[in-house]
Structures are given as structure tokens and as C-alpha cells.
Design a protein around this motif. Structure first.
Motif, PDB file in Angstrom:
ATOM      1  N   ALA A  60       0.704  -1.212   0.038  1.00 58.43           N
ATOM      2  CA  ALA A  60       0.082  -0.185   0.113  1.00 58.43           C
ATOM      3  C   ALA A  60       0.812   1.248  -0.154  1.00 58.43           C
ATOM      4  O   ALA A  60       0.571   2.251  -0.799  1.00 58.43           O
ATOM      5  N   ALA A  61       1.959   1.420   0.797  1.00 59.50           N
ATOM      6  CA  ALA A  61       2.758   2.280   0.711  1.00 59.50           C
ATOM      7  C   ALA A  61       3.603   2.844  -0.501  1.00 59.50           C
ATOM      8  O   ALA A  61       3.566   3.707  -1.008  1.00 59.50           O
TER       9      ALA A  61
ATOM     10  N   ILE B  33      -8.450   6.359  -9.605  1.00 56.80           N
ATOM     11  CA  ILE B  33      -8.868   5.019  -9.706  1.00 56.80           C
ATOM     12  C   ILE B  33      -8.206   4.114  -8.649  1.00 56.80           C
ATOM     13  O   ILE B  33      -8.539   3.295  -8.026  1.00 56.80           O
ATOM     14  N   GLY B  34      -6.618   4.135  -8.762  1.00 58.07           N
ATOM     15  CA  GLY B  34      -6.001   3.234  -7.801  1.00 58.07           C
ATOM     16  C   GLY B  34      -6.076   3.733  -6.506  1.00 58.07           C
ATOM     17  O   GLY B  34      -6.391   2.759  -5.540  1.00 58.07           O
TER      18      GLY B  34
ATOM     19  N   TRP C 152      -8.642   1.903  -1.230  1.00 57.26           N
ATOM     20  CA  TRP C 152      -9.346   2.206  -0.131  1.00 57.26           C
ATOM     21  C   TRP C 152     -10.458   1.067   0.091  1.00 57.26           C
ATOM     22  O   TRP C 152     -10.649   0.663   0.984  1.00 57.26           O
ATOM     23  N   LYS C 153     -10.990   0.731  -1.103  1.00 54.95           N
ATOM     24  CA  LYS C 153     -12.167  -0.276  -0.901  1.00 54.95           C
ATOM     25  C   LYS C 153     -11.548  -1.611  -0.452  1.00 54.95           C
ATOM     26  O   LYS C 153     -12.175  -2.468   0.332  1.00 54.95           O
ATOM     27  N   ASN C 154     -10.316  -2.085  -1.053  1.00 50.86           N
ATOM     28  CA  ASN C 154      -9.575  -3.269  -0.547  1.00 50.86           C
ATOM     29  C   ASN C 154      -9.291  -3.205   0.946  1.00 50.86           C
ATOM     30  O   ASN C 154      -9.476  -4.324   1.644  1.00 50.86           O
ATOM     31  N   THR C 155      -8.956  -1.846   1.265  1.00 52.42           N
ATOM     32  CA  THR C 155      -8.502  -1.815   2.750  1.00 52.42           C
ATOM     33  C   THR C 155      -9.693  -1.963   3.667  1.00 52.42           C
ATOM     34  O   THR C 155      -9.577  -2.708   4.547  1.00 52.42           O
ATOM     35  N   GLN C 156     -10.898  -1.357   3.152  1.00 50.99           N
ATOM     36  CA  GLN C 156     -12.042  -1.402   3.919  1.00 50.99           C
ATOM     37  C   GLN C 156     -12.305  -2.946   4.294  1.00 50.99           C
ATOM     38  O   GLN C 156     -12.998  -3.752   5.195  1.00 50.99           O
ATOM     39  N   PHE C 157     -12.326  -3.753   2.966  1.00 56.50           N
ATOM     40  CA  PHE C 157     -12.736  -4.948   2.864  1.00 56.50           C
ATOM     41  C   PHE C 157     -11.845  -5.834   3.989  1.00 56.50           C
ATOM     42  O   PHE C 157     -12.399  -6.690   4.857  1.00 56.50           O
ATOM     43  N   VAL C 158     -10.635  -5.551   3.850  1.00 56.98           N
ATOM     44  CA  VAL C 158      -9.735  -6.397   4.795  1.00 56.98           C
ATOM     45  C   VAL C 158     -10.056  -6.163   6.223  1.00 56.98           C
ATOM     46  O   VAL C 158     -10.083  -6.925   6.981  1.00 56.98           O
TER      47      VAL C 158
END
Length: 164
Positions: free
Chosen positions: A11-12, A49-50, A55-61
Motif C-alpha cells: 500500500a505504501a 482509480i488506484g 481504499w475499497k480493498n483496505t475496507q474489505f480487509v
């Protein structure tokens, strides 16, 4: 823990990349010709978009981890009963056998987020990541609907969901 570190480092790196690409887009726009402004806007769309995707993947996790913590507190996390090869990989037949049990459990209780969580783990063990993600999304949605105050007071509506 290793997965969290890997995710954080990835992510970083992505945020750094998005900032770099975004700065190039701004430079193209500042150049001021029709062509460079057009390219600059197009280049700026990619980091947007990235960032949204990240953000969506981080929320999911985070939501999936919160379910895991809650399920662990209840003592309902699936036990690792899988047979492994000498190299440490999960035996396919063993994963399939556990998957069948988890699928039957979910079919018996289709509105229980706990069953969907365990099914998602079984899908992941069987190396079916897209279905594992969909099952986990279903678990998250069911958990949200059962834990929200509005859901408790609203009348229940039964619907058939195909494709899950």
C-alpha cells in the motif's frame, strides 16, 4: 502478521507511485497545450482509480478481520484440520472435503454470517479466491444487516439469491 506487513508495504509503495504519477499529470497540465492538458487529465485519472481501489480493498480487509476477531471471541473460527504436503501446501482432496462440509453448513443456515465466513475460508483453502471474496462479502453484508439497529426493528423480507 506477515500478510499485514506485506499489505502495508504494498500500500505504501502504491501511494508513492500514485503521488509520482499524479505529479507528472500536474506537470503535463501546467505545460498548457491542448495535447499535454488532455494527457495530464488522463494521467490524473489513474491515481484516482488506484486510490479508490486501494481504499475499497483496505475496507474489505478491515471488515473481514473484524469478523474474524468476533468469531474468535465466540470460539467459532474454523479449526485447521487440513492435511498438508511435506512442503507445507494444503492437500487438494483435504480442502475439497472441508469445503463440502462448509457448503452444506451454509446451505442449512444461509442467513448466518458465521457460516459464510467459514465458507470463505474453505474457498480460500481450495484456492478459489474469487469465490472466497464473494463469500466474505456476503458474510460482511449479513453481519452488517444483523447488527444494525434498523435491521432489528424492520420486518424481515425473504428473497431468493441466485448466483452466490
Amino acid at each position: 502478521m506477515r500478510a499485514k506487513i506485506t499489505y502495508s508495504v504494498t500500500a505504501a509503495v502504491l501511494v508513492f507511485y500514485f503521488a509520482l504519477v499524479g505529479s507528472r499529470g500536474v506537470l503535463l497540465i501546467e505545460h498548457g497545450t491542448l495535447l499535454t492538458v488532455t494527457f495530464g487529465v488522463a494521467v490524473l485519472i489513474l491515481p484516482v482509480i488506484g486510490i479508490w481501489f486501494l481504499w475499497k480493498n483496505t475496507q474489505f480487509v478491515r471488515r473481514a478481520n473484524a469478523l474474524a476477531v468476533e468469531l474468535d471471541a465466540e470460539g467459532g473460527l474454523p479449526v485447521d484440520e487440513l492435511v498438508r504436503t511435506p512442503a507445507g501446501r494444503i492437500d487438494r482432496d483435504s480442502a475439497d472435503a472441508v469445503f463440502v462440509r462448509r457448503r452444506e453448513e451454509t446451505e442449512d443456515s444461509p442467513d448466518d454470517w458465521r457460516c459464510w465466513f467459514r465458507l470463505a475460508v474453505a474457498y480460500q483453502d481450495a484456492r478459489d479466491t474469487p469465490r472466497a471474496r464473494k463469500a466474505m462479502q456476503r458474510a460482511i453484508a449479513l453481519h452488517r444487516s444483523t447488527s444494525s439497529p434498523a435491521a432489528a426493528s424492520a420486518p424481515s423480507v425473504t428473497s431468493s439469491s441466485s448466483g452466490d
